[in-house]
Design a protein around this motif. Structure first.
Motif, PDB file in Angstrom:
ATOM      1  N   MET A  24       0.680  -1.137  -0.012  1.00 38.84           N
ATOM      2  CA  MET A  24       0.127   0.049  -0.091  1.00 38.84           C
ATOM      3  C   MET A  24       0.870   1.200   0.051  1.00 38.84           C
ATOM      4  N   TYR A  25       0.485   2.176  -0.895  1.00 44.49           N
ATOM      5  CA  TYR A  25       1.251   3.443  -0.833  1.00 44.49           C
ATOM      6  C   TYR A  25       0.319   4.736  -0.610  1.00 44.49           C
ATOM      7  N   VAL A  26       0.592   5.451   0.247  1.00 50.79           N
ATOM      8  CA  VAL A  26      -0.109   6.839   0.664  1.00 50.79           C
ATOM      9  C   VAL A  26       0.814   7.793   0.152  1.00 50.79           C
ATOM     10  N   CYS A  27       0.197   8.737  -0.545  1.00 48.68           N
ATOM     11  CA  CYS A  27       0.935   9.998  -0.999  1.00 48.68           C
ATOM     12  C   CYS A  27       1.315  10.891   0.204  1.00 48.68           C
ATOM     13  N   GLY A  28       2.383  11.289   0.678  1.00 54.86           N
ATOM     14  CA  GLY A  28       2.775  12.027   1.847  1.00 54.86           C
ATOM     15  C   GLY A  28       2.693  13.461   1.540  1.00 54.86           C
ATOM     16  N   GLU A 209       8.401  10.944  -8.771  1.00 54.05           N
ATOM     17  CA  GLU A 209       8.834  10.667  -7.410  1.00 54.05           C
ATOM     18  C   GLU A 209       7.886   9.440  -7.076  1.00 54.05           C
ATOM     19  N   CYS A 210       6.633   9.606  -7.023  1.00 56.26           N
ATOM     20  CA  CYS A 210       5.798   8.694  -6.323  1.00 56.26           C
ATOM     21  C   CYS A 210       5.918   7.333  -7.243  1.00 56.26           C
ATOM     22  N   SER A 211       5.987   7.415  -8.464  1.00 59.03           N
ATOM     23  CA  SER A 211       5.990   6.184  -9.496  1.00 59.03           C
ATOM     24  C   SER A 211       7.364   5.465  -9.055  1.00 59.03           C
ATOM     25  N   PRO A 234      -3.834  15.951 -11.541  1.00 59.80           N
ATOM     26  CA  PRO A 234      -3.335  15.116 -12.654  1.00 59.80           C
ATOM     27  C   PRO A 234      -2.441  14.148 -11.815  1.00 59.80           C
ATOM     28  N   HIS A 235      -2.210  14.191 -10.632  1.00 58.17           N
ATOM     29  CA  HIS A 235      -1.083  13.455  -9.603  1.00 58.17           C
ATOM     30  C   HIS A 235      -1.171  11.952  -9.954  1.00 58.17           C
ATOM     31  N   HIS A 236      -2.154  11.344  -9.534  1.00 56.82           N
ATOM     32  CA  HIS A 236      -2.512   9.793  -9.776  1.00 56.82           C
ATOM     33  C   HIS A 236      -2.598   9.493 -11.316  1.00 56.82           C
ATOM     34  N   GLU A 237      -3.538  10.501 -11.895  1.00 54.19           N
ATOM     35  CA  GLU A 237      -3.269  10.098 -13.418  1.00 54.19           C
ATOM     36  C   GLU A 237      -2.086   9.971 -14.006  1.00 54.19           C
ATOM     37  N   ASN A 238      -1.365  10.729 -13.714  1.00 57.04           N
ATOM     38  CA  ASN A 238       0.162  11.059 -14.374  1.00 57.04           C
ATOM     39  C   ASN A 238       1.065   9.822 -13.875  1.00 57.04           C
ATOM     40  N   GLU A 239       0.753   9.469 -12.474  1.00 59.94           N
ATOM     41  CA  GLU A 239       1.656   8.307 -11.809  1.00 59.94           C
ATOM     42  C   GLU A 239       1.272   6.947 -12.794  1.00 59.94           C
ATOM     43  N   ILE A 240       0.016   6.858 -12.964  1.00 62.36           N
ATOM     44  CA  ILE A 240      -0.348   5.681 -13.729  1.00 62.36           C
ATOM     45  C   ILE A 240       0.331   5.562 -14.957  1.00 62.36           C
TER      46      ILE A 240
HETATM   47 ZN    ZN Z   1       2.170  10.782  -4.911  1.00 64.17          ZN
END
Ligand code: ZN
Ligand code: AMP
Length: 468
Positions: A24-28, A209-211, A234-240
């Motif tokens: 599990m990953y939670v953006c901090g 960074e998160c990816s 856009p953050h999670h869309e872009n991570e995907i």
């Molecule tokens: Zn993140």
């Protein structure tokens, strides 16, 4: 267990990638200031989820980053005349302190973006090699149109996004092939922290960074990715887009997003200036009250913050603590230790509250209903545990209330527990009373501490204390 998955817009049964394990990953948070209570919402709700999954027997690998390189951190460093690292280190330490005070457990790993730059560079290079990214004068962009599934998380239509794209053409970014392309690497500006890379001396974009941190600490495919709903686009869309194009695999299976903590029906945020820091709230309330308040709503419902609701949360939490206290008192003074037949029967009935609690938690983490189940148990305790109860009965009921509360991270067995900080406060109060020659009050405070097992010793260097 079922979760509402932002990706499919459905409640789905949770099936982990590996039996018995959860990744599990939670953006901090971005660490340039003390965290506010809006930032505390994802911390508290996803900590409760982690605790519940551990209670169910899963081994949870929980990763949550600190974004420690960012425009806001750099701006703050310039303002203070210190390095960006000094600013981020300071607020990471403060954030960890707030987390501890809210009883949010530290993650299995708390990666720092600045410590993971080589991995980010590798990911960006892979994306370039596969044709998903391009370099223009030292800036690397992600080629959004190459990823057919772009928009699948936020359910946005690419053509609509593109036709509104003029506004996305921020100045200095005219060099992009498409307004929707986003930055993976940017060259440094004077005075900014920077790292060597094949494209320029610079720093990574936020999304990569998160990816990378998710990949490094959890693997290419993970079970759950979570954060506040403002991160969907856009953050999670872009991570995907980055992760799936780089790794050639689906990224996260379940995407969970908490709704906002509002104040006067507007999102609490630093930019709007309508926020309270966790530290400020901690001066007025025990942060367990804040935790209770956050969990008393479902995580996907907007939650309005107000003084009134904090007061009622405080009273509600107090009711649970009082019930536990009452059970303890009865157990200590009970004439008999053994359960009677009637008590045995009652304890069988008590199982119903745990079933209700679990049913609520299994249904997309309905902590509001789980707390209602705890209150039913409190009612059961208040009517069932009395002066004639056996020690075993009162003790078992107490254990049940604390066990269910513990799963939510709520500490309710505390009346006789006293924290170091509280002791120091009491000693200061006693010193003030003595100075004001109010010896009766000073003695009262000494006795109060003694009753809690704290022994004071007046020495020439001041007051010393120890636990009995
Ligand atoms: Zn993140
Ligand atoms: P930030 O430091 O702004 O990147 O935020 C860190 C985390 O807090 C992210 O998951 C955000 O979505 C979340 N967050 C920020 N403000 C709020 C709010 N008012 N209510 C709920 N979550 C929030």
């Amino acid at each position: 267990m079922k979760f509402y998955n932002t990706l499919t817009k459905k409640k789905e049964a949770f099936i982990p990638l590996k039996e018995g394990k959860v990744s599990m990953y939670v953006c901090g948070p971005t660490v340039y200031n003390l965290i506010h209570i809006g930032n505390a919402r994802p911390m508290i709700v996803f900590d409760a989820l982690r605790r519940y999954m551990e209670y169910k027997g899963y081994k949870v690998n929980f990763v949550s980053n600190f974004t420690d390189v960012d425009d806001k951190i750099i701006a703050k460093a310039i303002e203070e005349g210190v390095t960006a690292e000094e600013v981020s280190q300071r607020y990471i330490a403060e954030c960890k302190k707030d987390m501890a005070d809210m009883n949010v457990r530290p993650a299995t790993t708390h990666p720092l973006a600045t410590q993971e730059i080589p991995g980010m560079i590798n990911m960006i290079q892979t994306l370039i090699d596969k044709g998903f990214a391009y370099d223009v004068d030292g800036t690397v962009y992600f080629r959004t149109r190459k990823f057919d599934e772009y928009g699948k998380l936020s359910h946005k239509n690419l053509d609509d996004l593109r036709s509104g794209g003029r506004s996305l053409l921020v100045s200095g970014e005219e060099q992009k092939e498409d307004p929707l392309d986003f930055v993976l690497w940017k060259p440094k500006k004077e005075g900014e922290p920077a790292w060597e890379s094949p494209w320029s001396e610079g720093r990574p974009g936020w999304h990569i960074e998160c990816s990378e941190m998710s990949k490094k600490y959890l693997g290419e495919e993970i079970d759950i990715h979570a954060g506040g709903e403002d991160l969907i686009f856009p953050h999670h869309e872009n991570e995907i887009a980055q992760s799936e194009c780089c790794n050639g695999k689906p990224f996260a299976r379940y995407w969970l997003h908490n709704a906002f903590l509002n104040i006067d029906s507007r999102k609490m945020s630093k930019s709007l200036g309508n926020f309270f820091t966790v530290r400020e709230i901690g001066e007025k309330y025990d942060l367990q009250v804040l935790r209770f308040f956050m969990l008393s709503a479902h995580y996907r419902s907007p939650l309005n913050f107000s003084e009134t609701i904090m007061e009622s949360s405080k009273n509600a939490l107090e009711r649970i603590i009082t019930a536990v206290d009452n059970c303890k008192h009865v157990a200590e003074n009970a004439a008999s230790g053994e359960l009677t037949d009637k008590e045995q029967e009652k304890l069988r009935e008590m199982g119903e509250f745990r079933s209700k609690f679990e049913k609520a938690m299994e249904d997309d983490l309905n902590t509001a209903d789980a707390i209602s189940a705890i209150f039913e148990l409190v009612k059961f305790s208040n009517t069932g545990v009395h002066a004639e109860s056996s020690r075993a009965f009162a003790g078992t009921v107490k254990e049940e209330i604390t066990a269910l509360s513990d799963i939510l991270g709520l500490l309710v067995d505390r009346k006789t527990e006293i924290l170091d900080r509280e002791i120091e406060e009491k000693i200061a109060e006693r010193q003030a009373a003595r100075k004001a020659r109010d010896f009766a009050l000073a003695d009262e405070i000494r006795d109060e501490l003694l009753a809690k097992g704290i022994i004071l010793e007046d020495t020439r260097e001041g007051v010393k204390w120890k636990r009995a």
